[in-house]
Design an enzyme around this catalytic site. Structure first.
Site, mmCIF file in Angstrom:
data_model
loop_
_atom_site.group_PDB
_atom_site.id
_atom_site.type_symbol
_atom_site.label_atom_id
_atom_site.label_comp_id
_atom_site.label_asym_id
_atom_site.label_seq_id
_atom_site.Cartn_x
_atom_site.Cartn_y
_atom_site.Cartn_z
ATOM 1 N N HIS A 131 23.684 4.165 -5.804
ATOM 2 C CA HIS A 131 23.733 4.755 -7.106
ATOM 3 C C HIS A 131 22.975 6.006 -7.251
ATOM 4 C CE1 HIS A 131 26.970 2.123 -8.235
ATOM 5 N NE2 HIS A 131 26.281 1.188 -7.846
ATOM 6 N N GLY B 284 -5.502 -2.504 11.093
ATOM 7 C CA GLY B 284 -5.431 -2.655 9.412
ATOM 8 C C GLY B 284 -3.784 -2.934 9.059
ATOM 9 N N ARG B 285 -3.025 -2.078 9.687
ATOM 10 C CA ARG B 285 -1.647 -2.282 9.393
ATOM 11 C C ARG B 285 -0.726 -3.524 9.892
ATOM 12 N NH1 ARG B 285 -2.999 2.193 11.954
ATOM 13 N NH2 ARG B 285 -1.965 2.543 14.052
ATOM 14 N N GLU C 297 2.272 5.454 10.714
ATOM 15 C CA GLU C 297 0.867 5.502 11.207
ATOM 16 C C GLU C 297 0.642 5.027 12.563
ATOM 17 O OE1 GLU C 297 -2.842 3.266 9.327
ATOM 18 O OE2 GLU C 297 -2.738 4.780 8.025
ATOM 19 N N LYS D 38 -11.017 -3.621 5.729
ATOM 20 C CA LYS D 38 -11.366 -3.975 7.080
ATOM 21 C C LYS D 38 -12.936 -3.559 7.306
ATOM 22 C CE LYS D 38 -10.082 -3.017 11.911
ATOM 23 N NZ LYS D 38 -9.172 -2.658 12.662
ATOM 24 N N LYS E 88 -9.658 12.776 4.487
ATOM 25 C CA LYS E 88 -10.606 11.974 3.816
ATOM 26 C C LYS E 88 -11.918 12.955 3.751
ATOM 27 C CE LYS E 88 -9.303 7.188 5.627
ATOM 28 N NZ LYS E 88 -9.799 6.368 6.262
ATOM 29 N N GLU F 296 -11.313 4.441 -1.931
ATOM 30 C CA GLU F 296 -10.382 3.916 -2.831
ATOM 31 C C GLU F 296 -10.725 2.557 -3.403
ATOM 32 O OE1 GLU F 296 -9.591 5.585 -0.340
ATOM 33 O OE2 GLU F 296 -7.750 6.957 -0.826
HETATM 34 O O1 F6P Z 1 -6.968 5.589 6.184
HETATM 35 C C1 F6P Z 1 -6.085 4.704 6.865
HETATM 36 C C2 F6P Z 1 -6.460 3.379 6.881
HETATM 37 O O2 F6P Z 1 -7.703 3.340 7.793
HETATM 38 C C3 F6P Z 1 -5.380 2.487 7.268
HETATM 39 O O3 F6P Z 1 -5.216 2.347 8.784
HETATM 40 C C4 F6P Z 1 -5.939 1.164 6.598
HETATM 41 O O4 F6P Z 1 -4.971 0.190 6.451
HETATM 42 C C5 F6P Z 1 -6.356 1.501 5.324
HETATM 43 O O5 F6P Z 1 -7.000 2.873 5.533
HETATM 44 C C6 F6P Z 1 -7.487 0.781 4.596
HETATM 45 O O6 F6P Z 1 -8.571 0.649 5.623
HETATM 46 P P1 F6P Z 1 -9.571 -0.542 5.056
HETATM 47 O O7 F6P Z 1 -9.096 -2.109 5.122
HETATM 48 O O8 F6P Z 1 -10.706 -0.552 6.120
HETATM 49 O O9 F6P Z 1 -10.180 -0.479 3.696
#
Ligand code: F6P
Length: 533
Positions: A370, A253-254, A339, A195, A498, A201
């Site tokens: 199990h 995002g979620r 979240e 987003k 972060k 990452e």
């Molecule tokens: O760090 C949390 C977060 O902002 C989530 O809410 C989000 O889904 C994820 O990181 C990834 O964010 P982006 O889509 O901006 O890379």
């Protein structure tokens, strides 16, 4: 309100759930049937007055008003000043939804059409890689830009007739290395899903993928696409505008798998099946908006959860799909629920006064049986369980296995409720032991029972049903957040880690000293640097 509910909880603490079934209509009256699905919460200690008290929470918090505010584009994400309109992404009839006076639907539907054209071209071979038709799609994203499509691609595997799909999320190089090793750069499409297009990452993995592809492919841009709200940043990364599928900041995002973030899923299962998924979500939206509280599935799912967590104090909830392809549902729900509602202050900055949302965890049945069900049945803490089960599987000729799966699911909720008392346990071991040893052995075989569970039953895990289930859980989160007065749509709690990771990187690289760090962190840096490369 909460005090009233807590008093009720105390009053029924010793009551056995199974005694409630003396009311022969209980199963029907403590269930919600909607959209071809059945949500059964009869195996909980909720009775009619308790349900009334739970429903009273909705009016006190003006959940109906907040629900309309969400669907109509009011900025209910108050800390970020944003509307919350993932529902617009599945508003297939296109009825106007306005944000700040502007109808967002033309752009939503236009982007959906662009995604469909792109997905069809990839699937048909009209869009190729340097080496021919696309065989592999790699979605690089994390959190909401990964969990939704990854969960759904697994869930809908029987509908997967497009290129192979891989999901890379972790900054751990092992994640991307394993995926790249399985792909041919000349026939791979990389989708960078972020987003913000700043997540460290994702951007690190995206650069690694670009370097990998660049060693074999002359025009890497032709084999990249981006899903983002940040058009300027996607351009800086070298992705052409026609390969960028944008969305607005009113999609959290979620909550984003219904739009561009679902592109990898759409390529996997095809635009028609993806539309069926959207239709399922849209149907749940209509139900949520119109059904009276007691017949409203997301509402009752939320209230049952709040009874267990905020009132009875059960800190966790197990999500147990007897549907192996929902293996990633618990992980998906961890982000969606934790979240969203893992917050200690209400919208106006006051302490909540009750617990925030529960810890959500789980694994598919029967595997969990199990592994950790031992604790669920005999441990000292009560874990409310949420079972999910389909009436039918996809595997022709193996229907007997599916029926065995169903039997196991139903057996677990029955066992949790009924338990086994000492007399029954004695009867189990009589003949094998006697005297004190019989008593001792029998005690190990007692199941306390009276442990609550709910079951969501649905016909078959097809795209439309998955859409209904995911939208059901989204609205459950909304209701819980609204009752608690939480802003379910921000996530400030992820920021501190972060910031500290950014500050720690030069220390881990050896470019800065550990001065000022606590002793534990300094010691760990020392160990990892001394033993690493
Ligand atoms: O760090 C949390 C977060 O902002 C989530 O809410 C989000 O889904 C994820 O990181 C990834 O964010 P982006 O889509 O901006 O890379």
């Amino acid at each position: 309100m909460w005090d009233d509910l807590k008093t009720r909880a105390d009053a029924v603490a010793e009551r056995r759930i199974e005694t409630l079934f003396e009311d022969v209509g209980r199963a029907r009256d403590f269930s919600v049937s909607a959209l071809g699905m059945l949500f059964d919460y009869a195996k909980t200690n909720i009775d009619a007055p308790t349900r009334d008290a739970l429903i009273a929470l909705l009016d006190k918090a003006d959940v109906a008003g907040r629900r309309e505010a969400m669907f109509t584009g009011a900025p209910i994400n108050e800390t970020e000043g944003r509307a919350v309109l993932h529902t617009a992404l599945r508003n297939l009839d296109g009825a106007a939804v306005t944000v700040e006076g502007q109808d967002v639907m033309p752009e939503v539907l236009d982007t959906l059409k662009r995604m469909e054209d792109f997905a069809r071209a990839v699937r048909s071979g009209a869009i190729t890689g340097q080496g021919g038709a696309i065989t592999d799609v790699i979605n690089i994203g994390i959190g909401g830009s990964d969990l939704g499509p990854a969960m759904a691609a697994t869930a809908l595997a029987p509908y997967h007739d497009g290129p192979r799909c891989h999901f890379v999320s972790n900054v751990d190089p092992a994640d991307i290395a394993d995926v790249l090793a399985a792909c041919d750069p000349e026939t791979t499409l990389v989708i960078v899903a972020s987003k913000t297009f700043t997540t460290i990452e994702t951007m690190t993995n995206a650069r690694t993928a670009k370097d990998w592809m660049g060693q074999a492919v002359s025009d890497t841009g032709a084999q990249f696409a981006a899903l983002s709200t940040a058009a300027d940043k996607t351009a800086d990364f070298g992705i052409a505008p026609e390969r960028v599928f944008g969305f607005e900041d009113w999609v959290g995002g979620r909550y984003s798998m219904w739009g561009p973030i679902g592109l990898s899923l759409m390529i996997a299962i095809g635009p028609e099946a993806f539309r069926a998924f959207l239709r399922g979500g849209e149907a749940m939206d209509r139900h949520f908006r119109a059904a009276p509280w007691q017949q409203n599935m997301p509402v009752m799912l939320a209230l049952v959860g709040m009874w267990h967590n905020q009132v009875l104090g059960h800190a966790t909830r197990a999500v147990l799909p007897y549907d192996n392809r929902l293996a990633r549902l618990p992980a998906y729900l961890q982000q969606l629920e934790m979240e969203s509602n893992g917050k200690g202050v209400s919208m106006d900055g006051e302490d909540l006064g009750v617990h925030s949302g529960p810890v959500v965890w789980g694994e598919p049945g029967t595997n969990g049986q199990h592994a950790f069900y031992q604790l669920i049945h005999q441990g000292t803490r009560v874990v409310p369980c949420e079972f999910l089960v389909a009436a039918e599987g996809h595997e022709e000729g193996l229907e007997h296995q599916h029926r065995l799966l169903i039997a196991n699911c139903l057996a677990q909720s029955e066992a949790l409720m009924k338990g086994r008392d000492l007399d029954e346990a004695r009867a189990k071991v009589a003949g094998k032991f006697e005297g004190d040893e019989l008593e001792r052995q029998a005690k190990h075989r007692v199941f306390p029972g009276n442990r609550p569970s709910t079951t969501l039953a649905y016909p078959k895990l097809d795209p439309e049903t998955l859409g209904k289930i995911i939208a059901l859980y989204e609205h459950r989160v909304f209701v819980e957040g609204a009752v608690l007065g939480i802003n379910s749509y921000d996530q400030w709690g992820v920021e501190l880690g972060k910031e500290l990771a950014t500050a720690l990187q030069p220390i881990v690289d050896g470019k800065e000293s550990t001065d000022g760090k606590d002793g534990s962190t300094a010691q760990l840096v020392g160990f990892l640097r001394a033993n690493g490369s």
